[in-house]
Design a protein around this motif. Structure first.
Motif, short mmCIF file in Angstrom:
data_model
loop_
_atom_site.label_atom_id
_atom_site.label_comp_id
_atom_site.label_asym_id
_atom_site.label_seq_id
_atom_site.Cartn_x
_atom_site.Cartn_y
_atom_site.Cartn_z
N LEU A 151 28.76 25.47 30.04
CA LEU A 151 28.47 24.08 30.25
C LEU A 151 27.60 24.19 31.66
N VAL A 152 27.96 24.79 32.90
CA VAL A 152 27.33 24.83 33.93
C VAL A 152 26.07 25.60 33.65
N SER A 153 25.93 26.71 33.10
CA SER A 153 24.58 27.31 32.84
C SER A 153 23.57 26.62 31.89
N SER A 154 24.02 25.41 31.07
CA SER A 154 23.33 24.64 30.44
C SER A 154 22.73 23.77 31.09
N MET A 155 23.54 22.97 31.96
CA MET A 155 23.21 21.94 32.95
C MET A 155 22.12 22.43 33.94
N VAL A 156 22.38 23.88 34.38
CA VAL A 156 21.55 24.30 35.55
C VAL A 156 20.18 24.61 34.79
N PHE A 157 20.12 24.88 33.45
CA PHE A 157 18.97 25.41 32.55
C PHE A 157 18.09 23.77 32.49
N CYS A 158 18.97 22.56 32.20
CA CYS A 158 18.27 21.47 32.08
C CYS A 158 17.85 21.16 33.30
N TYR A 159 18.45 21.05 34.34
CA TYR A 159 17.76 20.78 35.65
C TYR A 159 16.51 21.45 36.05
N THR A 160 16.54 22.77 35.63
CA THR A 160 15.46 23.51 36.06
C THR A 160 14.51 23.38 35.27
N VAL A 161 14.47 22.95 34.21
CA VAL A 161 13.25 22.85 33.13
C VAL A 161 12.87 21.65 32.86
N SER A 162 13.82 20.59 32.61
CA SER A 162 13.46 19.21 32.33
C SER A 162 12.42 18.66 33.04
N MET A 163 11.42 17.91 32.57
CA MET A 163 10.23 17.39 33.28
C MET A 163 10.97 16.01 33.85
N ASN A 164 12.23 15.76 33.74
CA ASN A 164 12.63 14.46 34.37
C ASN A 164 13.42 14.54 35.48
N SER A 165 13.72 15.68 35.85
CA SER A 165 14.88 16.06 36.94
C SER A 165 14.36 15.70 38.21
N SER A 166 12.97 16.03 38.40
CA SER A 166 12.78 15.72 39.80
C SER A 166 12.71 14.26 40.19
N PHE A 167 12.75 13.33 39.06
CA PHE A 167 12.78 11.75 39.51
C PHE A 167 14.03 11.39 39.97
N MET A 168 14.98 12.13 39.95
CA MET A 168 16.23 11.92 40.24
C MET A 168 16.27 11.47 42.09
N ARG A 169 15.34 12.06 42.63
CA ARG A 169 15.27 12.03 44.13
C ARG A 169 14.63 10.74 44.37
N GLN A 170 13.99 9.96 43.50
CA GLN A 170 13.31 8.74 44.00
C GLN A 170 14.21 7.51 44.24
N SER A 171 14.04 6.82 44.73
CA SER A 171 14.81 5.54 45.01
C SER A 171 14.33 4.21 44.35
N GLN A 172 14.92 3.11 44.05
CA GLN A 172 14.21 1.82 43.66
C GLN A 172 13.01 1.43 44.42
N GLU A 173 13.11 1.51 45.76
CA GLU A 173 12.10 1.05 46.53
C GLU A 173 10.77 1.76 46.47
N GLU A 174 10.58 2.64 45.59
CA GLU A 174 9.58 3.43 45.32
C GLU A 174 8.74 3.16 44.05
N TYR A 175 9.61 2.42 43.48
CA TYR A 175 9.02 1.86 42.10
C TYR A 175 8.19 0.62 42.25
N PHE A 176 7.12 0.37 41.91
CA PHE A 176 6.63 -1.03 41.93
C PHE A 176 7.28 -2.24 41.39
N LEU A 177 7.96 -1.78 40.22
CA LEU A 177 8.82 -2.84 39.61
C LEU A 177 9.53 -3.63 40.17
N TYR A 178 10.25 -3.04 41.17
CA TYR A 178 11.19 -3.74 42.22
C TYR A 178 10.57 -4.47 43.12
N ARG A 179 9.49 -4.15 43.51
CA ARG A 179 8.73 -4.83 44.44
C ARG A 179 8.14 -6.31 43.72
N PHE A 180 7.66 -5.83 42.72
CA PHE A 180 7.01 -6.84 41.67
C PHE A 180 8.12 -7.89 41.21
#
Length: 504
Positions: free
Chosen positions: A377-406
């Protein structure tokens, strides 16, 4: 009592696997500030409209099937302005899919080996480019396709002395009916599935069984269509259903005209497309290829089993891509064959585990299994975090999305109305909790003249309080609207500019 129930632990393991992998791989997860994928937000808005009494296709327009919008409508009821409901339904869908993958592997290896391989299989699939942002229509079809794959493999592996059971055929007719009312391009799989059942009846010389089987399968499909026939019939929207979901998808969305050069050129295009799919999603295509090779060359696999898998995979691929359209998430249904590659791995692993742990006591065997489970399980999660194109977006906040300003601008108005012009639903309907008031609440990716004429009318007549546009500004919008916000949006080395206009 429940602690001793093996099925309880199996279900728990599968649910935990689905939860942990999707936490990382799906942007519907609560670890992400939002899922702003246009397609998923379009489905969400359609589901919201359904749950608020609007009639699909007649009152709101989009191109997928009604069962998908029903799912998203349920997700909307769970949470009006977030994708938490979608995330929960994704966990359920993936769990059902992993369950059928477990049963497929269990035909060849022992239970513990099959269970330990599930997180690894899920990791290579859901971290791939084709999984995309999470919440795709194809993702919710995986359980039906997977269970049908299981029933087909099981029959030809274990039950070739008997004719196919009518109950099994009827159940798969139900699966096919649901898939048809989500995304009908996946029906190539079920054409192959029924062709194999036809071959099975012919091999047994059960000529009456052919007719009974066809009726059972079609009966299952019709049963899944019956609620929608009633729904659209009562609401006078049968024509809208056909026009939008069938006709426009075939003649306005696909690129069939590109195949005018002949069948040879179409085969060339499909072969080239398959090559690029493999390159872009090498993680799980390695296992699909390994599985296909194993089943084709293995002397333990009968010819009918080989033909079954080749037809299922081939016709599914052709059904998806023959129309000429191609987007990353279109390949998700092909993931169902990933399990085949883990079967030869499981057989080798089973032999190794037997040699190393066969003489352990029950206590030490349990410790060994728990340790392996945690490591997997741990190795699978590490693999997902390393490879998935989505994982870097975890570090963003709602304030960075124009949707919430609009959203903050729109929320100052009581019961605001909105239309999106120049692109699909960008997510503003979701975060601002707006029920669409226009049939063409977004610009779909089809050459539909009526859509463009109606959206031009919305602008000229000031139909809505707000208009969201991307990159281009509609003609004459300044007569009734003023710009109130603008934002630059970047994704995959592309830049878009969103504009928010408010009625004067």
């Amino acid at each position: 009592m429940i602690m001793k129930n093996k099925n309880f632990w199996i279900v728990g393991w599968i649910l935990l696997t689905s939860l942990l992998l999707l936490l990382i791989c799906s942007r519907s997860s609560f670890l992400y500030p939002c899922n702003d994928w246009n397609d998923a937000n379009s489905y969400f808005t359609m589901g919201k409209a359904l749950m608020n009494g609007q009639v699909l296709y007649r009152d709101v327009y989009d191109q997928k099937g009604p069962y998908l919008y029903l799912l998203y409508g349920i997700a909307y009821l769970i949470s009006h302005t977030t994708f938490i409901g979608v995330f929960l339904l994704e966990i359920l869908s993936v769990s059902l899919f992993l369950c059928d993958s477990y049963f497929i592997m269990k035909l060849f290896v022992r239970k513990p080996i099959a269970l330990f391989l599930l997180p690894l299989m899920g990791a290579v699939m859901f971290s791939s480019k084709s999984f995309y942002w999470g919440g795709a229509a194809e993702e919710f079809c995986l359980p039906m396709l997977g269970w049908s794959l299981f029933f087909g493999i099981k029959y030809f592996r274990q039950q070739t002395n008997t004719v196919p059971g009518m109950g099994m055929i009827f159940l798969n007719g139900l699966f096919a009916g649901v898939v048809m009312q989500v995304k009908y391009t996946l029906l190539g799989f079920y054409f192959a599935w029924m062709l194999m059942m036809l071959i099975a009846f012919i091999m047994k010389r059960d000529w009456k069984g052919i007719l009974r089987g066809c009726l059972a399968f079609l009966g299952g499909m019709v049963l899944t269509m019956l609620p929608w026939l009633i729904y659209f019939g009562v609401n006078g929207a049968m024509t809208d259903w056909y026009q939008c979901y069938i006709y426009n998808n075939i003649f306005l969305y696909s690129n069939l005209a590109e195949g005018a050069g002949g069948i040879g050129s179409r085969i060339y295009v499909l072969a080239k497309l398959l090559l690029w799919l493999i390159i872009d999603n090498i993680g799980y295509f390695i296992f699909i290829g390994l599985g296909m090779i194993y089943f084709i060359v293995s002397f333990r696999i009968r010819i009918i089993e080989k033909v079954n898998l080749i037809l299922l995979a081939g016709l599914l691929f052709i059904g998806i891509y023959f129309g000429g359209a191609n987007l990353p998430y279109y390949a998700i249904p092909l993931m169902v064959f990933t399990v085949l590659g883990f079967i030869p791995i499981g057989i080798l692993l089973q032999q190794a585990v037997t040699a190393l742990c066969g003489k352990l006591t029950d206590r030490y065997r349990l410790i060994c299994q728990v340790t392996i489970g945690v490591l997997v399980l741990v190795s699978s999660m590490v693999f997902c975090y390393t490879v998935s194109m989505n994982s870097s977006f975890m570090r963003q906040s709602q304030e960075e999305y124009f949707l919430y300003r609009f959203r903050n601008i729109i929320s100052q108005q009581e019961n605001p109305t909105l239309v999106t012009i120049g692109c699909l639903d960008a997510g503003l309907f979701t975060v601002a909790d707006i029920v669409p008031s226009c049939r063409f609440f977004q610009t779909n990716g089809i050459a539909y003249d009526k859509l463009f004429r109606e959206q031009e009318r919305y602008v000229k007549e000031g139909t809505t309080q707000f208009i969201l546009t991307r990159d281009t500004i509609p003609n004459d919008i300044d007569k009734l609207y003023v710009p109130v916000a603008q934002a630059l949006y970047e994704w995959d080395q592309q830049q878009f500019t969103y504009y928010l206009f408010q009625k004067k």
